[in-house]
Design a protein around this motif. Structure first.
Motif, PDB file in Angstrom:
ATOM      1  N   GLY A   1      88.895 100.444  33.943  1.00 53.63           N
ATOM      2  CA  GLY A   1      88.984  99.903  32.580  1.00 53.63           C
ATOM      3  C   GLY A   1      87.885  98.899  32.289  1.00 53.63           C
ATOM      4  N   GLY A   2      86.820  98.917  33.088  1.00 58.99           N
ATOM      5  CA  GLY A   2      85.691  98.030  32.795  1.00 58.99           C
ATOM      6  C   GLY A   2      85.144  97.392  34.063  1.00 58.99           C
ATOM      7  N   ALA A   3      83.816  97.358  34.174  1.00 52.62           N
ATOM      8  CA  ALA A   3      83.181  96.778  35.367  1.00 52.62           C
ATOM      9  C   ALA A   3      83.138  95.259  35.290  1.00 52.62           C
TER      10      ALA A   3
ATOM     11  N   TYR B   1      85.586  98.559  39.439  1.00 53.04           N
ATOM     12  CA  TYR B   1      85.033  97.909  40.632  1.00 53.04           C
ATOM     13  C   TYR B   1      86.106  97.809  41.714  1.00 53.04           C
ATOM     14  N   ASN B   2      85.635  97.561  42.928  1.00 55.97           N
ATOM     15  CA  ASN B   2      86.528  97.191  44.027  1.00 55.97           C
ATOM     16  C   ASN B   2      86.380  95.702  44.270  1.00 55.97           C
ATOM     17  N   GLY B   3      87.496  94.983  44.251  1.00 55.95           N
ATOM     18  CA  GLY B   3      87.461  93.551  44.547  1.00 55.95           C
ATOM     19  C   GLY B   3      88.033  93.294  45.927  1.00 55.95           C
TER      20      GLY B   3
ATOM     21  N   GLN C   1      80.806  98.168  42.481  1.00 59.64           N
ATOM     22  CA  GLN C   1      80.968  98.187  41.033  1.00 59.64           C
ATOM     23  C   GLN C   1      80.407  99.497  40.510  1.00 59.64           C
ATOM     24  N   TRP C   2      81.023 100.047  39.474  1.00 63.87           N
ATOM     25  CA  TRP C   2      80.475 101.249  38.844  1.00 63.87           C
ATOM     26  C   TRP C   2      80.707 101.153  37.350  1.00 63.87           C
TER      27      TRP C   2
ATOM     28  N   THR D   1      76.931 106.562  39.138  1.00 65.52           N
ATOM     29  CA  THR D   1      77.537 106.725  40.456  1.00 65.52           C
ATOM     30  C   THR D   1      77.947 105.372  41.012  1.00 65.52           C
ATOM     31  N   VAL D   2      78.872 105.423  41.932  1.00 68.68           N
ATOM     32  CA  VAL D   2      79.330 104.194  42.578  1.00 68.68           C
ATOM     33  C   VAL D   2      78.164 103.573  43.329  1.00 68.68           C
ATOM     34  N   THR D   3      77.965 102.293  43.094  1.00 70.11           N
ATOM     35  CA  THR D   3      76.847 101.603  43.726  1.00 70.11           C
ATOM     36  C   THR D   3      77.382 100.446  44.547  1.00 70.11           C
ATOM     37  N   ALA D   4      77.053 100.408  45.786  1.00 68.23           N
ATOM     38  CA  ALA D   4      77.472  99.274  46.606  1.00 68.23           C
ATOM     39  C   ALA D   4      76.575  98.093  46.288  1.00 68.23           C
ATOM     40  N   LEU D   5      77.162  96.955  46.076  1.00 71.20           N
ATOM     41  CA  LEU D   5      76.400  95.749  45.760  1.00 71.20           C
ATOM     42  C   LEU D   5      76.513  94.764  46.901  1.00 71.20           C
ATOM     43  N   ALA D   6      75.523  93.942  47.001  1.00 68.42           N
ATOM     44  CA  ALA D   6      75.670  92.802  47.908  1.00 68.42           C
ATOM     45  C   ALA D   6      76.865  91.993  47.419  1.00 68.42           C
TER      46      ALA D   6
END
Ligand code: XIL
Length: 465
Positions: A451-453, A382-384, A377-378, A33-38
């Motif tokens: 296409g890759g974390a 990821y979202n940048g 990131q998942w 699952t999508v995990t929010a990271l610091a």
């Protein structure tokens, strides 16, 4: 000759933040699952502001070809000492310079360059031991037995003089023909000693200085083509038979007839996959302005994308001293001012020009900074987010290059307007509408990658307008 203990190699370690990212990447890829990271800051306010320092942060060296007769020129030396951490003698370590008569070795001009570099902790690339050009006529006149002995003696004497102090040696230079034949170039060595001369030169070189990396160096081998295939086959043969070879140099002299190949990175990578280092050894790109800057940035990004690409050398410092001066192919203009190509290289290396440096006025990148964070990131993406901050003056627009590593693809961009390079992995992002920012003010854009974390994107320097 100044001798200095080998300095800690730039290529020695993964930067601490790189290891952190790698560790987090491994953990999070396991989550479905999508995990929010610091937020993970990847460029800092204190990004390196010289080519050598920025390259060192990426575990690479950044060098220049240097001419001994310019070492009395103050701005030349200031630029060399400030920006570069590796040096190649442009002509002074070639056969005609070092052994103009059989058995008479003249090291003083080469030593001038060597001493300048080593006393400042810079690496030295040795260039070059066996080459058909800049070869004294006495060598071409020898018969087979004498030529073999002269070649081995030249290698041994020169390498022994600098033993333990040269980072990499171009043992053999330009031994293959241009064009589609994949054949060896005709030379005194080839015609009298046959194909085996290259192997013999490398074996002699290993015995003379076991600490030096031994490179084969050539041009027009930068992309996948018949000539680079022939070099590839030779390196593969050498590594499979235990012939000592440690690296392949790609000269990378580019112009409109010989542009940066689209498969440059892939070509570097296939050589690296043979188990040798690759180095960009004589980089220059004819042109000017943004087009030249983009090409330079692409070359640097290609090297950074290949773990075993250990460093880059540009073939001169200011345009006026280039071997091809009319093509203005270098990073500094005739007055040693930084060109847009310089900013592109520094940006691609993750460095940034200092907006408050009075010696560095108005260069692209000076008016704003770009800071990257991975927001989420998942498993497969990821979202940048990139934060743009204006320097000490207001700006009216900005742009930033963001480079993805294949097979990663950007699915969407928000709060910014992207354009793509032809290869499809570099996007230049500009404001969606009004790009004005007050001094010190920030804005930002975001994007989603599939296409890759990992790895994270490479974010270049911010260019203000
Ligand atoms: C060039 C130098 O830059 C010139 O000053 C000299 O006149 C000729 O050689 N490939 C190489 C370099 O390996 O040694 C060459 O350097 C450029 C092409």
């Amino acid at each position: 000759m100044v001798r200095k203990r080998a300095r800690t190699k730039a290529g020695g370690g993964t930067p601490a933040h790189g290891r952190l990212r790698a560790a987090l990447g491994a953990t999070t890829t396991a989550l479905l699952t999508v995990t929010a990271l610091a937020a993970l800051p990847q460029t800092t306010a204190h990004a390196a502001d010289t080519l050598g320092a920025a390259a060192a942060e990426k575990g690479r060296y950044f060098g220049a070809a240097v001419a001994a007769n310019r070492l009395g020129e103050a701005p030349y030396v200031e630029t060399l000492d400030r920006e570069f951490n590796s040096v190649t003698a442009e002509n002074e370590m070639k056969w005609d310079a070092l052994e103009p008569r059989r058995g008479t070795f003249l090291f003083s001009r080469a030593d001038q360059i060597f001493d300048h570099a080593r006393s400042r902790g810079m690496d030295v690339r040795g260039h070059t031991l066996v080459w058909h050009s800049q070869l004294p006529s006495w060598v071409s006149g020898l018969g087979t037995t004498e030529l073999r002995s002269a070649m081995n003696n030249h290698i041994t004497q020169v390498m022994t003089h600098y033993k333990g102090e040269i980072h990499s040696w171009d043992v053999v230079n330009e031994a293959f023909q241009d064009g589609g034949s994949g054949a060896r170039r005709n030379s005194p060595f080839q015609s009298k000693l046959g194909n085996g001369f290259i192997e013999e030169a490398f074996r002699t070189a290993r015995a003379a200085d076991p600490a030096a990396k031994l490179c084969y160096n050539d041009y027009n081998t930068d992309g996948v083509n018949a000539k680079s295939n022939a070099v590839y086959d030779m390196v593969k043969d050498f590594t499979s038979r235990g012939v000592p070879i440690d690296c392949v140099g790609f000269q990378s002299h580019f112009n409109s007839n010989s542009p940066v190949p689209s498969d440059y990175r892939a070509n570097l990578q296939r050589f690296a996959d043979l188990g040798v280092d690759v180095q960009i050894t004589e980089l220059d790109i004819e042109g000017s302005g943004q087009a030249q800057a983009t090409d330079y940035g692409n070359v640097v990004r290609a090297c950074l994308a290949v773990t075993r690409c250990t460093g880059i050398t540009v073939w001169g410092i200011p345009d006026k001293y280039s071997w091809r001066p009319s093509g203005t192919p270098l990073l500094f203009d005739n007055d040693y001012a930084k060109k847009p190509a310089y900013d592109a290289v520094l940006g691609a290396l993750g460095g940034t020009t200092d907006p408050d440096d009075p010696d560095d006025p108005g260069t692209p990148g000076a008016g704003c900074t770009a800071t990257y964070t991975t927001a989420e990131q998942w498993g497969s993406g990821y979202n940048g987010r990139v934060t743009i901050t204006a320097g000490s003056s207001p700006i009216t627009g900005w742009s930033v290059d963001v480079t993805m590593t294949s097979p990663q693809k950007v699915l969407s961009v928000w709060n910014g307007s992207p354009t793509w390079d032809s290869g499809g992995n570099v996007m230049t992002v500009r404001p969606s509408w009004n790009g004005s920012l007050a001094a010190g003010a920030s804005t930002g854009f975001g994007f989603t990658v599939s296409g890759g974390a990992s790895p994270p994107p490479q974010v270049g320097a911010c260019t203000a307008s």
